[in-house]
Scaffold this active site. Sequence first.
Site, short mmCIF file in Angstrom:
data_model
loop_
_atom_site.label_atom_id
_atom_site.label_comp_id
_atom_site.label_asym_id
_atom_site.label_seq_id
_atom_site.Cartn_x
_atom_site.Cartn_y
_atom_site.Cartn_z
N ILE A 1 34.06 -24.41 -31.74
CA ILE A 1 34.49 -25.73 -31.25
C ILE A 1 35.70 -25.49 -30.35
O ILE A 1 36.73 -25.01 -30.83
CB ILE A 1 34.91 -26.63 -32.44
CG1 ILE A 1 33.79 -26.79 -33.47
CG2 ILE A 1 35.48 -27.97 -31.95
CD1 ILE A 1 32.80 -27.86 -33.19
N CYS B 1 27.50 -18.21 -34.23
CA CYS B 1 27.70 -19.58 -33.74
C CYS B 1 28.85 -19.63 -32.73
O CYS B 1 29.89 -19.00 -32.93
CB CYS B 1 28.07 -20.51 -34.90
SG CYS B 1 26.92 -20.42 -36.30
N SER B 2 28.67 -20.42 -31.68
CA SER B 2 29.76 -20.64 -30.74
C SER B 2 30.80 -21.53 -31.40
O SER B 2 30.48 -22.29 -32.31
CB SER B 2 29.23 -21.26 -29.45
OG SER B 2 28.55 -22.46 -29.72
N CYS C 1 24.58 -30.66 -24.16
CA CYS C 1 25.28 -29.42 -23.83
C CYS C 1 24.95 -28.95 -22.42
O CYS C 1 25.56 -28.00 -21.92
CB CYS C 1 24.96 -28.34 -24.85
SG CYS C 1 25.12 -28.95 -26.54
N HIS D 1 33.02 -22.96 -26.18
CA HIS D 1 31.98 -23.95 -25.89
C HIS D 1 32.55 -25.38 -25.90
O HIS D 1 32.18 -26.19 -26.74
CB HIS D 1 30.83 -23.79 -26.90
CG HIS D 1 29.60 -24.58 -26.57
ND1 HIS D 1 29.34 -25.12 -25.33
CD2 HIS D 1 28.53 -24.93 -27.35
CE1 HIS D 1 28.18 -25.76 -25.35
NE2 HIS D 1 27.67 -25.68 -26.56
N LYS E 1 29.73 -17.98 -26.95
CA LYS E 1 30.19 -17.36 -28.19
C LYS E 1 31.66 -16.98 -28.14
O LYS E 1 32.41 -17.29 -29.07
CB LYS E 1 29.34 -16.11 -28.49
CG LYS E 1 29.77 -15.33 -29.73
CD LYS E 1 29.49 -16.13 -30.98
CE LYS E 1 30.39 -15.80 -32.14
NZ LYS E 1 31.69 -16.51 -32.08
#
Lengths: 377, 377
Positions: free
Chosen positions: A206, A203-204, A81, A325, A321
């Site tokens: 997809i 959670c970020s 990442c 991402h 977020k």
Amino acid sequence: MYITAIGRTKFGILNETLPELAYKAMLSALEDSNLSIRDIDAIYVANFCSGPFQNQLHLNSLISSLLPGLMIPIIRIETACASGGSALYQALISLTKFKTIMVIGVEKMSNVDPTKATMNISAAGDKMLDQNEGLTFPASYALIAQQHMLKYGTTLDDLSLVSLKNHENGNLNEFAHFYHKKVDMEMIRNSPVICSPLRLFDCSPISDGAAALIVSRERRSDRDVKIIASALVTDYISPAQRRDLTSFKAVKIATNEAYSQAKINAQDINIAEVHDCFTITELIAMEDLGFCKPGESKNYVREGRTKLDGDIPINTDGGLKADGHPIGASGVGQVYEVVTQLRNEAGERQVKNSEIGLTHNIGGIGGTAVIHIFRRS
Amino acid sequence: MYITAIGRTKFGILNETLPELAYKAMLSALEDSNLSIRDIDAIYVANFCSGPFQNQLHLNSLISSLLPGLMIPIIRIETACASGGSALYQALISLTKFKTIMVIGVEKMSNVDPTKATMNISAAGDKMLDQNEGLTFPASYALIAQQHMLKYGTTLDDLSLVSLKNHENGNLNEFAHFYHKKVDMEMIRNSPVICSPLRLFDCSPISDGAAALIVSRERRSDRDVKIIASALVTDYISPAQRRDLTSFKAVKIATNEAYSQAKINAQDINIAEVHDCFTITELIAMEDLGFCKPGESKNYVREGRTKLDGDIPINTDGGLKADGHPIGASGVGQVYEVVTQLRNEAGERQVKNSEIGLTHNIGGIGGTAVIHIFRRS
């Protein structure tokens, strides 16, 4: 060394293919500059997972196909990442050889089955120690959040306040995955648990997307932003090998090196883009970057000090977020935002009087840490 | 700039895991030097397909896990089958920042179903233009071989002579995938067709393996080999975009640049390691590198001029064909052999009076081309 131009696509669930996204971002960066593609001496492509996701490797040649007849050095950088930050780090070193370099981060993730996606992303963790034990990234960061809560009394609502703030900022960012999405504390509190204590809103997402930068050895215009520090450090890949999960050693070492290069302290930073792949990661980043003492990030969040009108605004674009991402593009997108802010071009989300900005981009659970510091030029 | 130490594992179907292979090669390079791991300032990891093959990305952090407490900059480079050469190219640029850099190439491929392996490797080709049409690499190079035969009268036996010579050399290389494997023309002629005109013995194998180099800004010992040229060029990824399949434009541009940097001509090269992923690729390399005129490589091969006792020995270690092709490691393995030869340490396969050696490492069908030239120091 200067960032002389920036470009990006929207982040989100997009119709474009990977090469289309890369092309759009590169074109957008060129349009932001007074340069033609013929002025670019070399390109670094940041990408994490187009291998497992798209069965498309050799992206450096794929990019070459988009730029007929150019035939320059192009190299792909992958550090999970942190690929985007690492590509910039590498490009800055390579400015000794090349005068003008483009950095392009790109990722296409949304056209893969979500279950497979989580497994693919776990490739940033150790196959034997992590993956084979089912330790996906939501699971790793859940362990980290549990430790932080236990050690410092951080609460679920503290995590939610990070999410809320980032959604508020993303709501103002037309490129963001969650642009114009209204989020409130009730939605966050009621969102399903992904891996306790982390819920969906911790959670970020997809995302698909691409972002590009043009870096230059010399200053080209008064919109250029100067790079005053660039540091990259690696650490163990697996949580099984770490002594402490509430702080990332590689981030701390890279940060110290960066402050030393820039000859500044944490207190001199006006704005920061930090790697909030999960809400807990933003809290730990604040502590590792020295914005506050270990365990005190929760107080900063409760007092609203990291909001747009706070004393240290963080993730003004919505962060991973809410901006999204698209992994290989995320680290490049962070720089896009800092440059936009330092140029005073951030519109509704502009932070006043920003002189110095920082980006914090990590791979895995801090197995790679990349810190950059920028100053208005 | 100097190669101050070299290391490698055996190439072949091995029991070791990817991190074990990487560790062994790094240790082997350190043992070849008078350095400790603490003297290494940065590491570049070359790897092509551990994502699709092993679901293991973030290799820079994985390498960090093998070197407890080191916490230095480590970056992964991927440019398909040219990853190893590209990592060296990048390391040499980065010697402006770091004094001593390790380059490690590693690949683990044998623990994957062979059908899946061919599909995974096709990730070095364009998803839409090549992969979706079933154009795997044996197919692409079959088209290339057909064109070369049509244009220049190259024959099946010419291809077989390349294979025979490389197996003869590999037979003398204890690290080679096909060490101590006796091969003759009948075996090659009778081997099954993979993609006409290419037969099994025209194709490099699926191998595991790792190789490592230590590069240094300054000369450290009289075993050091000087790097006198380093060039990298990219071209279109797909054969559909190329005008001519009998020559690779990126190789020709990179070669001219390299000869110009080194201030030499093709005639000055004493030995060369060229990227013989298929036998036809070695013939084209000889022509693109200027060792002979276009279409004349077949004559050189018929006259045995590229054998160990010829005037331009090529692939003295057996090449990708017989030494093996652990993709990310192959470009690094080529340098291992050239350095071994220039140091006069190649034993039974030593070429006499070698002063200058060249490596030719390509990705896909020449979408990436990396040329290095070395001189005894």
